[in-house]
Design a protein around this motif. Structure first.
Motif, short mmCIF file in Angstrom:
data_model
loop_
_atom_site.label_atom_id
_atom_site.label_comp_id
_atom_site.label_asym_id
_atom_site.label_seq_id
_atom_site.Cartn_x
_atom_site.Cartn_y
_atom_site.Cartn_z
N GLY A 11 55.63 24.94 5.88
CA GLY A 11 55.07 23.67 6.34
C GLY A 11 53.56 23.60 6.26
N VAL A 12 52.95 24.48 5.45
CA VAL A 12 51.50 24.57 5.38
C VAL A 12 51.08 24.72 3.92
CG1 VAL A 12 49.47 25.87 6.11
CG2 VAL A 12 51.45 25.70 7.63
N GLU A 13 50.11 23.93 3.49
CA GLU A 13 49.59 24.06 2.14
C GLU A 13 48.73 25.32 2.02
OE1 GLU A 13 50.17 22.18 -0.64
OE2 GLU A 13 51.73 21.32 0.65
N PRO A 14 48.74 25.97 0.85
CA PRO A 14 47.92 27.18 0.68
C PRO A 14 46.43 26.88 0.82
CG PRO A 14 49.57 27.00 -1.06
CD PRO A 14 49.57 25.69 -0.33
N ALA A 15 45.69 27.87 1.30
CA ALA A 15 44.24 27.80 1.35
C ALA A 15 43.65 28.43 0.10
CB ALA A 15 43.73 28.53 2.59
N VAL A 16 42.38 28.16 -0.14
CA VAL A 16 41.66 28.90 -1.17
C VAL A 16 41.32 30.29 -0.66
CG1 VAL A 16 39.54 29.00 -2.55
CG2 VAL A 16 40.73 26.82 -2.24
N HIS A 17 40.71 30.32 0.53
CA HIS A 17 40.33 31.60 1.13
C HIS A 17 40.69 31.56 2.61
CE1 HIS A 17 38.47 35.32 1.85
NE2 HIS A 17 37.19 35.05 1.65
N GLY A 18 42.00 31.67 2.90
CA GLY A 18 42.49 31.62 4.26
C GLY A 18 42.05 32.82 5.06
N GLU A 19 41.65 32.60 6.31
CA GLU A 19 41.15 33.67 7.17
C GLU A 19 41.32 33.29 8.64
OE1 GLU A 19 40.06 36.41 7.99
OE2 GLU A 19 39.14 37.52 6.32
N GLY A 20 41.26 34.33 9.48
CA GLY A 20 41.06 34.18 10.90
C GLY A 20 42.06 33.41 11.71
N PRO A 21 43.39 33.58 11.52
CA PRO A 21 44.32 32.87 12.41
C PRO A 21 44.05 33.25 13.87
CG PRO A 21 45.44 34.64 11.22
CD PRO A 21 44.08 34.50 10.61
N THR A 22 44.13 32.25 14.74
CA THR A 22 43.79 32.41 16.15
C THR A 22 44.71 31.51 16.97
OG1 THR A 22 41.47 32.84 15.61
CG2 THR A 22 41.94 32.11 17.85
N TRP A 23 45.30 32.04 18.04
CA TRP A 23 46.18 31.23 18.88
C TRP A 23 45.37 30.61 20.02
CZ3 TRP A 23 50.37 28.65 18.46
CH2 TRP A 23 51.06 28.19 19.59
N ASP A 24 45.27 29.29 20.00
CA ASP A 24 44.59 28.52 21.03
C ASP A 24 45.63 28.16 22.09
OD1 ASP A 24 43.34 26.56 22.57
OD2 ASP A 24 42.26 25.69 20.86
#
Length: 302
Positions: A11-24
């Protein structure tokens, strides 16, 4: 040793340079960045681990990290300093660091919030030159301090549950170091090498910790995330069908899913899953991201 395989989030489009997932935790959302596009991205994560994107915001020319702020918005490491992203997505520069940014050939990279609400953010050279990276701290009174210099790629940072130790990855040195941490002062003390991966499959990138104080670290170029015990013993490997695994975080209502970011950076022929988020349920839980509790105006160099 436990071996797991993560699956790509559909359900998510790819990033160019994906980083830093964080749970808010306050918003019950996952936030992460696409560094090269200067974007902050937001998604929900269901109890079953289904990721569904709900928003994208522009944070700067490059955005290295995003952490929750006490007003319901976020603090970013963007370009060569710190930026506030309001709950409605408006970006306001809080401080441009005088020795950082495009003119100096550097940008903000990874960052996190310590146990009492200070923001730590690191930098790196665009050309990844040795010694160009530093680590900065934003205190609760809005003062900004230089914590470390002479890093190459300041990367994943996280604290143990007792707040006495902080782990910091330097991807250029291919090491994770453990520092004694004075939580009252926000200062780093004696240090040791926790992991040296210079002869391994890839350098350490972003990292997180679980409720058992084990370190989970993404290995750039290796297509995997590893779990290490506090003694530095390798106890689990998560395989990912995208070579540039960049970071990871526990997410979802029960913090029982590990979300892994990936990147297309440096790839000539980009495979279908590069840049996607991946999800796995590893059998342990993590902690939500810390929340920045300082001022959102008037940041100043100490």
């Amino acid at each position: 040793m436990l071996t797991l395989t993560a699956t790509p989030a559909q359900g998510v489009e790819p990033a160019v340079h994906g980083e830093g997932p964080t749970w808010d935790a306050a918003r019950r959302e996952l936030v992460w960045v696409d560094i090269d596009r200067g974007q902050v991205r937001r998604a929900t994560v269901s109890p079953a681990g289904v990721v569904a994107e709900v928003g994208v915001h522009r944070g700067g020319a490059t955005v290295g990290f995003v952490v929750p702020a006490s007003d319901g918005g976020w603090v970013l490491g963007a370009d060569g300093g710190f930026t506030h992203l309001s709950p409605d997505g408006g970006a306001t520069v809080l401080l441009d660091l005088p020795d950082e940014g495009p003119a100096a050939g550097t940008r903000m990279n990874d960052g996190a919030v310590d146990p009492v609400g200070r923001v730590f953010g690191g930098t790196m050279g665009f050309d990844e030159r040795p010694g160009a990276g530093s680590l900065y701290r934003v205190d609760l009174d809005g003062s900004v301090h230089t914590v470390l210099t002479g890093l190459t790629i300041s990367n994943g940072i996280e604290w143990t549950a007792d707040s006495r130790t902080v782990y910091l990855a330097d991807s250029g040195a291919a090491q994770i170091r453990a520092y004694d941490y004075d939580v009252a002062a926000g200062s780093f003390g004696d240090t040791r090498v926790f992991l040296d991966l210079s002869d391994d499959d890839g350098p350490p990138d972003g990292l997180t910790m679980d409720d058992e104080d084990h370190v989970w670290v993404a290995l750039w170029g290796a297509g995997q995330v590893r779990r290490y015990s506090p003694a530095g013993e390798l106890v689990a490997v998560v395989r990912v069908t995208a070579v540039n695994t960049s970071s990871c975080a526990f997410a979802g209502p029960s913090l029982d899913h590990l979300v892994i970011s990936t990147s297309t950076q440096g790839l000539t022929d980009v495979p279908p899953d590069a840049g996607r988020l991946f999800v796995v349920r590893p059998g342990v839980t993590g902690r939500p991201a810390g929340v920045y509790r300082g001022p959102l105006t008037g940041l100043r160099l100490a």
